[in-house]
Design a protein around this motif. Structure first.
Motif, mmCIF file in Angstrom:
data_model
loop_
_atom_site.group_PDB
_atom_site.id
_atom_site.type_symbol
_atom_site.label_atom_id
_atom_site.label_comp_id
_atom_site.label_asym_id
_atom_site.label_seq_id
_atom_site.Cartn_x
_atom_site.Cartn_y
_atom_site.Cartn_z
ATOM 1 N N LEU A 1 0.835 -1.202 0.000
ATOM 2 C CA LEU A 1 0.000 0.000 0.000
ATOM 3 C C LEU A 1 0.868 1.250 0.000
ATOM 4 O O LEU A 1 1.834 1.344 0.750
ATOM 5 C CB LEU A 1 -0.902 0.024 1.240
ATOM 6 C CG LEU A 1 -1.902 -1.105 1.384
ATOM 7 C CD1 LEU A 1 -2.587 -1.018 2.739
ATOM 8 C CD2 LEU A 1 -2.927 -1.041 0.275
ATOM 9 N N LYS A 2 0.496 2.207 -0.827
ATOM 10 C CA LYS A 2 1.211 3.477 -0.879
ATOM 11 C C LYS A 2 0.252 4.597 -0.468
ATOM 12 O O LYS A 2 -0.839 4.712 -1.016
ATOM 13 C CB LYS A 2 1.761 3.706 -2.272
ATOM 14 C CG LYS A 2 2.853 2.715 -2.613
ATOM 15 C CD LYS A 2 3.413 2.920 -3.996
ATOM 16 C CE LYS A 2 4.593 2.055 -4.276
ATOM 17 N NZ LYS A 2 4.400 0.642 -4.238
ATOM 18 N N TYR A 3 0.681 5.381 0.525
ATOM 19 C CA TYR A 3 -0.097 6.523 0.997
ATOM 20 C C TYR A 3 0.510 7.782 0.389
ATOM 21 O O TYR A 3 1.700 8.036 0.529
ATOM 22 C CB TYR A 3 -0.050 6.616 2.524
ATOM 23 C CG TYR A 3 -0.640 5.414 3.201
ATOM 24 C CD1 TYR A 3 -2.005 5.337 3.455
ATOM 25 C CD2 TYR A 3 0.157 4.350 3.586
ATOM 26 C CE1 TYR A 3 -2.557 4.231 4.069
ATOM 27 C CE2 TYR A 3 -0.380 3.238 4.212
ATOM 28 C CZ TYR A 3 -1.741 3.186 4.447
ATOM 29 O OH TYR A 3 -2.281 2.088 5.053
ATOM 30 N N THR A 4 -0.325 8.548 -0.295
ATOM 31 C CA THR A 4 0.160 9.755 -0.959
ATOM 32 C C THR A 4 -0.598 10.977 -0.465
ATOM 33 O O THR A 4 -1.664 10.867 0.135
ATOM 34 C CB THR A 4 -0.009 9.646 -2.495
ATOM 35 O OG1 THR A 4 -1.393 9.426 -2.784
ATOM 36 C CG2 THR A 4 0.825 8.501 -3.058
ATOM 37 N N GLU A 5 -0.023 12.140 -0.759
ATOM 38 C CA GLU A 5 -0.643 13.410 -0.381
ATOM 39 C C GLU A 5 -0.478 14.367 -1.555
ATOM 40 O O GLU A 5 0.594 14.431 -2.168
ATOM 41 C CB GLU A 5 0.055 13.948 0.876
ATOM 42 C CG GLU A 5 -0.530 15.222 1.403
ATOM 43 C CD GLU A 5 0.173 15.661 2.676
ATOM 44 O OE1 GLU A 5 -0.526 15.824 3.684
ATOM 45 O OE2 GLU A 5 1.415 15.839 2.662
ATOM 46 N N LEU A 6 -1.536 15.078 -1.853
ATOM 47 C CA LEU A 6 -1.500 16.042 -2.946
ATOM 48 C C LEU A 6 -1.125 17.406 -2.382
ATOM 49 O O LEU A 6 -1.845 17.975 -1.553
ATOM 50 C CB LEU A 6 -2.861 16.112 -3.640
ATOM 51 C CG LEU A 6 -2.965 17.017 -4.861
ATOM 52 C CD1 LEU A 6 -2.034 16.547 -5.971
ATOM 53 C CD2 LEU A 6 -4.390 17.071 -5.369
ATOM 54 N N ILE A 7 0.027 17.935 -2.831
ATOM 55 C CA ILE A 7 0.494 19.255 -2.398
ATOM 56 C C ILE A 7 0.771 20.079 -3.646
ATOM 57 O O ILE A 7 1.650 19.735 -4.442
ATOM 58 C CB ILE A 7 1.770 19.148 -1.531
ATOM 59 C CG1 ILE A 7 1.508 18.271 -0.306
ATOM 60 C CG2 ILE A 7 2.257 20.525 -1.119
ATOM 61 C CD1 ILE A 7 2.737 17.983 0.524
ATOM 62 N N GLU A 8 0.008 21.151 -3.808
ATOM 63 C CA GLU A 8 0.182 22.069 -4.953
ATOM 64 C C GLU A 8 0.249 21.313 -6.278
ATOM 65 O O GLU A 8 1.214 21.424 -7.024
ATOM 66 C CB GLU A 8 1.428 22.932 -4.749
ATOM 67 C CG GLU A 8 1.353 23.814 -3.527
ATOM 68 C CD GLU A 8 2.636 24.615 -3.305
ATOM 69 O OE1 GLU A 8 3.526 24.584 -4.181
ATOM 70 O OE2 GLU A 8 2.728 25.260 -2.257
ATOM 71 N N ASP A 9 -0.766 20.520 -6.547
ATOM 72 C CA ASP A 9 -0.896 19.761 -7.795
ATOM 73 C C ASP A 9 0.193 18.711 -8.016
ATOM 74 O O ASP A 9 0.406 18.256 -9.136
ATOM 75 C CB ASP A 9 -0.933 20.711 -9.007
ATOM 76 C CG ASP A 9 -2.142 21.625 -8.978
ATOM 77 O OD1 ASP A 9 -3.169 21.207 -8.402
ATOM 78 O OD2 ASP A 9 -2.061 22.749 -9.504
ATOM 79 N N THR A 10 0.913 18.355 -6.954
ATOM 80 C CA THR A 10 1.938 17.328 -7.058
ATOM 81 C C THR A 10 1.660 16.256 -6.010
ATOM 82 O O THR A 10 1.397 16.566 -4.854
ATOM 83 C CB THR A 10 3.340 17.935 -6.800
ATOM 84 O OG1 THR A 10 3.549 19.009 -7.711
ATOM 85 C CG2 THR A 10 4.418 16.887 -7.002
ATOM 86 N N VAL A 11 1.733 15.000 -6.438
ATOM 87 C CA VAL A 11 1.504 13.888 -5.526
ATOM 88 C C VAL A 11 2.827 13.529 -4.850
ATOM 89 O O VAL A 11 3.841 13.313 -5.522
ATOM 90 C CB VAL A 11 0.940 12.664 -6.292
ATOM 91 C CG1 VAL A 11 0.799 11.477 -5.362
ATOM 92 C CG2 VAL A 11 -0.389 13.010 -6.930
ATOM 93 N N HIS A 12 2.804 13.476 -3.517
ATOM 94 C CA HIS A 12 3.987 13.123 -2.734
ATOM 95 C C HIS A 12 3.729 11.807 -2.009
ATOM 96 O O HIS A 12 2.691 11.641 -1.374
ATOM 97 C CB HIS A 12 4.303 14.213 -1.698
ATOM 98 C CG HIS A 12 4.699 15.512 -2.316
ATOM 99 N ND1 HIS A 12 6.001 15.807 -2.611
ATOM 100 C CD2 HIS A 12 3.964 16.590 -2.685
ATOM 101 C CE1 HIS A 12 6.058 17.017 -3.144
ATOM 102 N NE2 HIS A 12 4.831 17.514 -3.198
ATOM 103 N N LEU A 13 4.697 10.897 -2.093
ATOM 104 C CA LEU A 13 4.605 9.637 -1.380
ATOM 105 C C LEU A 13 4.921 9.893 0.086
ATOM 106 O O LEU A 13 5.971 10.429 0.421
ATOM 107 C CB LEU A 13 5.604 8.624 -1.971
ATOM 108 C CG LEU A 13 5.610 7.228 -1.369
ATOM 109 C CD1 LEU A 13 4.260 6.539 -1.550
ATOM 110 C CD2 LEU A 13 6.723 6.393 -1.996
#
Length: 188
Positions: free
Chosen positions: A50-62
């Motif tokens: 499973l990969k948890y990501t976060e959207l910051i300023e139109d960029t997906v960060h793992l």
């Protein structure tokens, strides 16, 4: 006439008891099945990644990557949880992409309280090379706080510390020990 009347009553009672007995058997079987289902996991996953990501300023960060051979989902319980009976490997990424690795041979995540209970050979290795080892460790996701009442060993560049029980923030910057040992350097 009394013998005939007694015969009719006895046959009627026997027929009623037999009917009641057979009708109860199915209901009791259904009740048994319900009990078994409530104690079984609602889902089982194998070889999860499973990969948890976060959207910051139109960029997906793992943010994190959870790897485990097996996960059991008990969300069908009043106090729901996910169990990892064969252990976990968790990689947590900070904002700069640096990785902290957490391993244990057993883990359980309580979704109602956001508490993770890691057990059996728990090891945390930070991106800077610090290593914490203990037999059980709890992590509160909401507060980003780790704690244990078990013996632990914490290896840093400045030396090895050991003790029993501690509380700390997730970065080990606010570290409070219950009992301590080893060599320590204190900042003034």
């Amino acid at each position: 006439m009394t013998i005939k009347h007694l015969y009719i009553v006895r046959n009627t009672v026997t027929a009623f008891v037999v009917t009641l007995f057979f009708s109860c058997e199915n209901d009791f079987g259904d009740v048994q099945k319900i009990g078994v289902l409530q104690n079984q996991p609602i889902g089982e996953a194998k070889q999860i990644d499973l990969k948890y990501t976060e959207l910051i300023e139109d960029t997906v960060h793992l943010k994190a990557n959870l790897i485990s051979p097996k996960m059991l989902d008990y969300s069908n319980r009043d106090f729901s949880f996910s169990e990892f009976p064969e252990g976990i490997l968790l990689k947590v990424y900070d904002d700069d992409g640096k990785i902290t690795t957490i391993t244990s041979r057993y883990a359980i995540f309580y979704s109602d309280t956001d508490i993770i209970d890691l057990r059996d050979d728990v090891t945390i290795t930070t991106h800077s090379g610090e290593v914490l080892k203990t037999n059980q460790l709890y992590y509160n996701e909401k507060l980003e706080w780790v704690f244990t009442n078990q013996p632990w060993v914490f290896t840093q560049a400045s030396g090895t510390k050991y003790g029993v029980g501690f509380d700390s923030d997730k970065d080990f910057k606010n570290f409070e020990m219950l009992e301590m040992g080893g060599d320590f350097e204190l900042d003034n």
